[in-house]
Design a protein around this motif. Structure first.
Motif, PDB file in Angstrom:
ATOM      1  N   ILE A   1       4.874  -9.517  -9.933  1.00 46.13           N
ATOM      2  CA  ILE A   1       5.074 -10.637  -9.010  1.00 46.13           C
ATOM      3  C   ILE A   1       6.496 -10.526  -8.487  1.00 46.13           C
ATOM      4  CG2 ILE A   1       5.074 -13.136  -8.723  1.00 46.13           C
ATOM      5  CD1 ILE A   1       3.163 -13.297 -11.101  1.00 46.13           C
ATOM      6  N   VAL A   2       6.626 -10.127  -7.230  1.00 46.31           N
ATOM      7  CA  VAL A   2       7.936  -9.849  -6.637  1.00 46.31           C
ATOM      8  C   VAL A   2       8.315 -11.001  -5.706  1.00 46.31           C
ATOM      9  CG1 VAL A   2       9.319  -8.228  -5.310  1.00 46.31           C
ATOM     10  CG2 VAL A   2       7.443  -7.386  -6.753  1.00 46.31           C
ATOM     11  N   ARG A   3       9.386 -11.692  -6.028  1.00 47.91           N
ATOM     12  CA  ARG A   3       9.846 -12.798  -5.193  1.00 47.91           C
ATOM     13  C   ARG A   3      10.694 -12.281  -4.038  1.00 47.91           C
ATOM     14  NH1 ARG A   3      12.588 -16.921  -9.314  1.00 47.91           N
ATOM     15  NH2 ARG A   3      13.558 -14.985  -9.997  1.00 47.91           N
ATOM     16  N   GLY A   4      10.605 -12.961  -2.906  1.00 47.57           N
ATOM     17  CA  GLY A   4      11.400 -12.583  -1.750  1.00 47.57           C
ATOM     18  C   GLY A   4      10.958 -11.287  -1.112  1.00 47.57           C
ATOM     19  N   ALA A   5       9.733 -10.858  -1.359  1.00 49.52           N
ATOM     20  CA  ALA A   5       9.229  -9.592  -0.836  1.00 49.52           C
ATOM     21  C   ALA A   5       8.753  -9.742   0.601  1.00 49.52           C
ATOM     22  CB  ALA A   5       8.095  -9.081  -1.716  1.00 49.52           C
ATOM     23  N   ARG A   6       8.598  -8.608   1.266  1.00 52.68           N
ATOM     24  CA  ARG A   6       7.987  -8.565   2.589  1.00 52.68           C
ATOM     25  C   ARG A   6       6.550  -8.078   2.431  1.00 52.68           C
ATOM     26  NH1 ARG A   6      11.864  -4.303   5.163  1.00 52.68           N
ATOM     27  NH2 ARG A   6      11.258  -3.383   3.163  1.00 52.68           N
ATOM     28  N   PRO A   7       5.647  -8.515   3.284  1.00 55.58           N
ATOM     29  CA  PRO A   7       4.268  -8.032   3.187  1.00 55.58           C
ATOM     30  C   PRO A   7       4.161  -6.513   3.243  1.00 55.58           C
ATOM     31  CG  PRO A   7       4.375  -9.922   4.647  1.00 55.58           C
ATOM     32  CD  PRO A   7       5.795  -9.558   4.322  1.00 55.58           C
ATOM     33  N   SER A   8       5.012  -5.874   4.031  1.00 57.09           N
ATOM     34  CA  SER A   8       4.946  -4.418   4.173  1.00 57.09           C
ATOM     35  C   SER A   8       5.291  -3.688   2.880  1.00 57.09           C
ATOM     36  CB  SER A   8       5.885  -3.956   5.286  1.00 57.09           C
ATOM     37  OG  SER A   8       7.225  -4.348   5.015  1.00 57.09           O
ATOM     38  N   ASP A   9       5.936  -4.366   1.926  1.00 55.65           N
ATOM     39  CA  ASP A   9       6.284  -3.725   0.659  1.00 55.65           C
ATOM     40  C   ASP A   9       5.048  -3.305  -0.128  1.00 55.65           C
ATOM     41  OD1 ASP A   9       8.935  -4.141   1.240  1.00 55.65           O
ATOM     42  OD2 ASP A   9       9.118  -5.962   0.037  1.00 55.65           O
ATOM     43  N   VAL A  10       3.909  -3.874   0.222  1.00 56.49           N
ATOM     44  CA  VAL A  10       2.688  -3.547  -0.513  1.00 56.49           C
ATOM     45  C   VAL A  10       2.303  -2.079  -0.348  1.00 56.49           C
ATOM     46  CG1 VAL A  10       1.038  -4.086   1.345  1.00 56.49           C
ATOM     47  CG2 VAL A  10       0.384  -4.396  -1.045  1.00 56.49           C
ATOM     48  N   VAL A  11       2.669  -1.469   0.747  1.00 56.56           N
ATOM     49  CA  VAL A  11       2.265  -0.083   1.022  1.00 56.56           C
ATOM     50  C   VAL A  11       2.755   0.852  -0.082  1.00 56.56           C
ATOM     51  CG1 VAL A  11       2.465   1.842   2.633  1.00 56.56           C
ATOM     52  CG2 VAL A  11       2.199  -0.493   3.500  1.00 56.56           C
ATOM     53  N   ASP A  12       4.012   0.721  -0.478  1.00 58.09           N
ATOM     54  CA  ASP A  12       4.557   1.567  -1.537  1.00 58.09           C
ATOM     55  C   ASP A  12       4.034   1.156  -2.911  1.00 58.09           C
ATOM     56  OD1 ASP A  12       6.046   3.096   0.231  1.00 58.09           O
ATOM     57  OD2 ASP A  12       7.785   1.768   0.101  1.00 58.09           O
ATOM     58  N   MET A  13       3.770  -0.125  -3.116  1.00 57.23           N
ATOM     59  CA  MET A  13       3.391  -0.604  -4.436  1.00 57.23           C
ATOM     60  C   MET A  13       1.979  -0.194  -4.831  1.00 57.23           C
ATOM     61  SD  MET A  13       5.136  -4.407  -4.565  1.00 57.23           S
ATOM     62  CE  MET A  13       4.562  -4.730  -6.220  1.00 57.23           C
ATOM     63  N   VAL A  14       1.108   0.068  -3.860  1.00 56.28           N
ATOM     64  CA  VAL A  14      -0.278   0.430  -4.187  1.00 56.28           C
ATOM     65  C   VAL A  14      -0.606   1.867  -3.823  1.00 56.28           C
ATOM     66  CG1 VAL A  14      -0.992  -1.964  -3.855  1.00 56.28           C
ATOM     67  CG2 VAL A  14      -1.221  -0.347  -1.961  1.00 56.28           C
ATOM     68  N   ALA A  15       0.389   2.653  -3.434  1.00 59.84           N
ATOM     69  CA  ALA A  15       0.146   4.022  -2.983  1.00 59.84           C
ATOM     70  C   ALA A  15      -0.556   4.847  -4.060  1.00 59.84           C
ATOM     71  CB  ALA A  15       1.468   4.682  -2.596  1.00 59.84           C
ATOM     72  N   GLY A  16      -1.571   5.597  -3.651  1.00 60.07           N
ATOM     73  CA  GLY A  16      -2.265   6.507  -4.557  1.00 60.07           C
ATOM     74  C   GLY A  16      -3.412   5.891  -5.320  1.00 60.07           C
ATOM     75  N   ALA A  17      -3.679   4.598  -5.111  1.00 64.26           N
ATOM     76  CA  ALA A  17      -4.776   3.943  -5.831  1.00 64.26           C
ATOM     77  C   ALA A  17      -6.120   4.422  -5.297  1.00 64.26           C
ATOM     78  CB  ALA A  17      -4.675   2.431  -5.690  1.00 64.26           C
ATOM     79  N   GLU A  18      -7.140   4.330  -6.143  1.00 68.86           N
ATOM     80  CA  GLU A  18      -8.488   4.712  -5.723  1.00 68.86           C
ATOM     81  C   GLU A  18      -9.075   3.659  -4.786  1.00 68.86           C
ATOM     82  OE1 GLU A  18     -12.760   5.224  -7.961  1.00 68.86           O
ATOM     83  OE2 GLU A  18     -11.014   6.199  -8.858  1.00 68.86           O
TER      84      GLU A  18
END
Length: 250
Positions: free
Chosen positions: A172-189
């Protein structure tokens, strides 16, 4: 065997709760809400007959097998505030689980509930766990701040215990941008994205991207997850609180 996701079940409720149509209950609720709203100079409540009860929604989703711990996560207030719903669910759920509710965290509430259940399980205390995520579509008053009200009454039961779909600790990342999700889920099935992250779906590097129903702010991602088999990453974003939440299973 690792602790993780066993199964998930989602259900929508097209009709309002039985209590919503009770004139005596509506009168008591109107008095209760009017007293609270008056303190902040807000208008009188209206439209309570269409609301739903989280206890009534959760009841058909309870398992037949015993549960050690139960967490109810919600954001929109219950139409039946006079009942301590988590305590009541502990009474009616098989196993008489330790139970409590998580609220006032927006869409992050479900992820916080999962983190708590995971910590309990890894301590060896409560292994068989149930996360109930619910939202009802009636907010019978102006809260004075922007609120995204869901389109439908919906509840999701997520069952945890010994499983090959191991649950990692939710981020749970506070103060995040929506675009930050791209790096956080990279490589998932498989990735399930909440409605506030949908615009970044084409940038996500995953074998499969599933989009949550935009009409269900809180239950959307968990309802979509219930339709997915195998390893999955669930990501959601609360635009009001600027919380980016990610949980991986398997």
């Amino acid at each position: 065997m690792p602790w993780g996701l066993r199964r998930a079940e989602a259900r929508r409720f097209p009709a309002p709760a039985a209590r919503s149509g009770d004139p005596a209950h509506a009168a008591r609720l109107s008095t209760y809400l009017s007293d609270l709203l008056a303190q902040d100079g807000l208008g009188a409540p209206d439209g309570m007959a269409s609301g739903h009860s989280y206890g009534e929604m959760a009841l058909p989703l309870l398992p037949a097998e015993p549960v050690d711990a139960l967490v109810l996560a919600y954001d929109i207030p219950d139409i039946e505030p006079g009942r301590a719903t988590a305590t009541w669910l502990s009474h009616v759920c098989p196993g008489g689980p330790m139970a409590f509710a998580v609220s006032d965290q927006g869409r992050a509430g479900a992820f916080t509930g999962l983190r708590l259940l995971r910590d309990y399980a890894l301590s060896g205390t409560y292994v068989r766990a149930l996360l109930l995520v619910a939202e009802q579509s009636s907010l019978p008053y102006d809260p004075g701040v922007p609120v995204e009200v869901p389109a439908s009454h919906c509840a999701v039961a997520v069952h945890f215990g010994p499983s090959t779909l191991e649950a990692g600790s939710p981020r749970i990342v506070r103060g995040a941008r929506p675009s930050d999700v791209v790096d956080m889920v990279a490589g998932a099935e498989t990735v399930v994205l909440g409605s506030a992250l949908a615009e970044h779906a084409s940038d996500v590097k995953a074998d499969r991207v599933v989009l949550a129903d935009p009409g269900q702010p809180m239950t959307g991602v968990w309802e979509a997850m219930a339709s997915v088999d195998g390893p999955v990453v669930v990501a959601d974003y609360d635009p009001a609180l600027r919380y980016l939440c990610v949980s991986a299973f398997g």
